[in-house]
Design a protein around this motif. Structure first.
Motif, short mmCIF file in Angstrom:
data_model
loop_
_atom_site.label_atom_id
_atom_site.label_comp_id
_atom_site.label_asym_id
_atom_site.label_seq_id
_atom_site.Cartn_x
_atom_site.Cartn_y
_atom_site.Cartn_z
N SER A 117 15.64 -1.55 5.92
CA SER A 117 15.89 -1.80 4.50
C SER A 117 14.67 -2.40 3.82
N TYR A 118 13.93 -3.23 4.54
CA TYR A 118 12.71 -3.83 4.01
C TYR A 118 11.65 -2.75 3.74
N LEU A 119 11.58 -1.74 4.63
CA LEU A 119 10.67 -0.62 4.42
C LEU A 119 11.05 0.17 3.17
N ALA A 120 12.37 0.32 2.96
CA ALA A 120 12.83 1.00 1.74
C ALA A 120 12.39 0.23 0.50
N LEU A 121 12.47 -1.09 0.57
CA LEU A 121 12.05 -1.93 -0.56
C LEU A 121 10.57 -1.73 -0.87
N GLU A 122 9.74 -1.59 0.14
CA GLU A 122 8.30 -1.43 -0.06
C GLU A 122 7.97 -0.18 -0.87
N GLU A 123 8.82 0.84 -0.79
CA GLU A 123 8.57 2.07 -1.54
C GLU A 123 8.69 1.85 -3.05
N LEU A 124 9.39 0.80 -3.46
CA LEU A 124 9.72 0.61 -4.88
C LEU A 124 8.90 -0.47 -5.56
N ILE A 125 8.09 -1.19 -4.81
CA ILE A 125 7.34 -2.32 -5.37
C ILE A 125 5.91 -1.89 -5.67
N GLU A 126 5.53 -1.98 -6.94
CA GLU A 126 4.18 -1.59 -7.34
C GLU A 126 3.25 -2.80 -7.25
N ARG A 127 2.13 -2.59 -6.61
CA ARG A 127 1.15 -3.67 -6.46
C ARG A 127 0.07 -3.55 -7.54
N ARG A 128 -0.22 -4.65 -8.16
CA ARG A 128 -1.23 -4.66 -9.20
C ARG A 128 -2.62 -4.86 -8.61
N PRO A 129 -3.65 -4.31 -9.26
CA PRO A 129 -5.02 -4.63 -8.82
C PRO A 129 -5.34 -6.09 -9.12
N ARG A 130 -6.20 -6.65 -8.32
CA ARG A 130 -6.60 -8.04 -8.57
C ARG A 130 -7.48 -8.11 -9.81
N SER A 131 -7.75 -9.32 -10.26
CA SER A 131 -8.54 -9.52 -11.47
C SER A 131 -9.96 -8.97 -11.28
N ASP A 132 -10.63 -8.72 -12.41
CA ASP A 132 -11.99 -8.16 -12.36
C ASP A 132 -12.92 -9.07 -11.56
N ILE A 133 -12.82 -10.38 -11.78
CA ILE A 133 -13.72 -11.30 -11.07
C ILE A 133 -13.42 -11.31 -9.58
N ALA A 134 -12.14 -11.20 -9.22
CA ALA A 134 -11.79 -11.17 -7.80
C ALA A 134 -12.34 -9.91 -7.15
N ARG A 135 -12.26 -8.76 -7.85
CA ARG A 135 -12.77 -7.51 -7.28
C ARG A 135 -14.30 -7.50 -7.20
N GLU A 136 -14.92 -8.21 -8.15
CA GLU A 136 -16.39 -8.33 -8.08
C GLU A 136 -16.81 -9.09 -6.84
N VAL A 137 -16.09 -10.17 -6.54
CA VAL A 137 -16.39 -10.96 -5.33
C VAL A 137 -16.19 -10.10 -4.08
N LEU A 138 -15.09 -9.35 -4.04
CA LEU A 138 -14.82 -8.50 -2.88
C LEU A 138 -15.90 -7.42 -2.73
N GLN A 139 -16.30 -6.83 -3.87
CA GLN A 139 -17.33 -5.79 -3.82
C GLN A 139 -18.65 -6.34 -3.32
N HIS A 140 -18.93 -7.59 -3.67
CA HIS A 140 -20.15 -8.24 -3.18
C HIS A 140 -20.16 -8.31 -1.65
N PHE A 141 -19.04 -8.71 -1.08
CA PHE A 141 -18.96 -8.79 0.38
C PHE A 141 -19.03 -7.40 1.01
N VAL A 142 -18.44 -6.38 0.35
CA VAL A 142 -18.49 -5.02 0.88
C VAL A 142 -19.94 -4.53 0.94
#
Length: 345
Positions: free
Chosen positions: A193-218
């Motif tokens: 049932s938990y797997l079924a729930l995962e199909e319906l939950i939309e995940r948002r992208p992180r903030s621009d500054i957070a993605r900039e930090v992640l891209q720096h590490f990448v």
């Protein structure tokens, strides 16, 4: 001088279906070493072949502690054998009381016959092997079914006349939810049932500054992957790149908590506010993932049922499905003739 009695352990386990231990006998023995013999017994049938509940007994231990050590050692080996051979057995990790007689009966037997009734334990129990300790094992078939099946036909008629159309995530979630209804294990039903729930939950992208930090590490890690002189292995650098890229979206649990705060109706599920209910689901899922057989604050059977209702609520809401009412009859309980037996073990 009184000679102390030895101690005995009893390790209980089960199977979903019979014929997992295809012996025609009620009990079989296996000598595993000099002085140590295990006795495997059927608990709910007249043969091991027909049983779905079993226990393994061994005796001759000079202390309860030594009996417990051997029981735990057997448990590990039995789980390993189960995995290697694919036996389909359910071997508990922990120990908990699964059945017990009333204190009144226990006291009566103790005073009148000097007998001590031990509780049935799902897992391992240890008690003196003095001929005065025994367990009541109640087994048999109890048939529970709707008192009238007509509501199934009524349900088909009602749904046929409704305008129903589902989007792809809802279709997938509904299919997974149907699989959950087929599970006989509370744990498996909840996880599905938990797997079924995962199909319906939309995940948002992180903030621009957070993605900039992640891209720096990448970028840093991509550079290290090409630098053969750096001590960090290229395979490990590539793995870390994948991890940082996956972090560009919020976690599923964060998205679920965010959704819970947005729901105003209903105010409660499973007797809890929606955010608290979803937190209980997240906690149960994490415990199952890390500990296999957890002790959850809310019984899994209740949590699983409520989670199924929550997933259906999301499907209804996102697809704007019309409401309908279907009355279900009370269940009828039937015990076939000779369906229950009480055995002293």
């Amino acid at each position: 001088m009184d000679i102390p009695h030895p101690f005995r352990f009893r390790l209980q386990f089960a199977a979903r279906q019979p014929h997992k231990l295809p012996f025609p006998e009620l009990e079989v023995q296996v000598k595993v070493s000099e002085g140590l013999t295990f006795e495997i017994a059927a608990r709910n049938a007249e043969s091991l072949d027909g049983a779905t509940s079993f226990h393994i007994d061994a005796t001759g231990f000079e202390s309860a502690e030594k009996a417990t050590l051997v029981a735990d050692a057997l448990r590990v080996r039995l789980r390993l054998l189960n995995a290697v051979l694919g036996l389909g057995l359910n071997i508990p990790v922990g120990d908990k009381v699964s059945a017990q007689v009333s204190e009144e009966i226990k006291n009566k037997l103790k005073s009148e016959q000097g007998a001590t009734v031990v509780d049935s334990v799902w897992g391992a129990s240890v008690f003196p092997d003095d001929g005065h300790h025994f367990e009541y094992v109640i087994s048999g078939n109890v048939v529970v079914r709707p008192s009238s099946p007509e509501f199934l036909l009524e349900g088909i008629k009602i749904l046929w006349n409704l305008d129903i159309s589902l989007d792809k995530p809802s279709e997938d979630a509904l299919q997974i939810l149907c699989l959950a209804t087929q599970e006989t294990s509370d744990k498996a039903a909840f996880l599905t049932s938990y797997l079924a729930l995962e199909e319906l939950i939309e995940r948002r992208p992180r903030s621009d500054i957070a993605r900039e930090v992640l891209q720096h590490f990448v970028k840093e890690l991509n550079g290290l992957a090409d630098d053969t002189s750096h001590p960090l292995q290229p395979e490990e650098a590539s793995s870390l790149v994948g991890t940082f890229r996956a972090l560009s979206e919020e976690s599923f649990s964060s998205a679920l908590v965010r959704l819970g705060k947005q729901i105003s109706q209903p105010t409660e599920i499973c007797g809890m506010p929606i955010p608290k209910f979803l937190s209980a689901c997240i906690d149960a899922r994490n415990k199952i993932a890390h500990h296999a057989e957890p002790e959850t604050k809310v019984p899994l059977v209740e949590l699983s049922k409520s989670l199924r209702e929550f997933v259906l609520m999301l499907i209804w809401t996102r697809n704007k499905l019309p409401n309908f009412t279907l009355n279900t009859p009370p269940s009828a309980v039937n015990i076939p003739q000779g369906g229950l037996s009480i055995r002293v073990m």
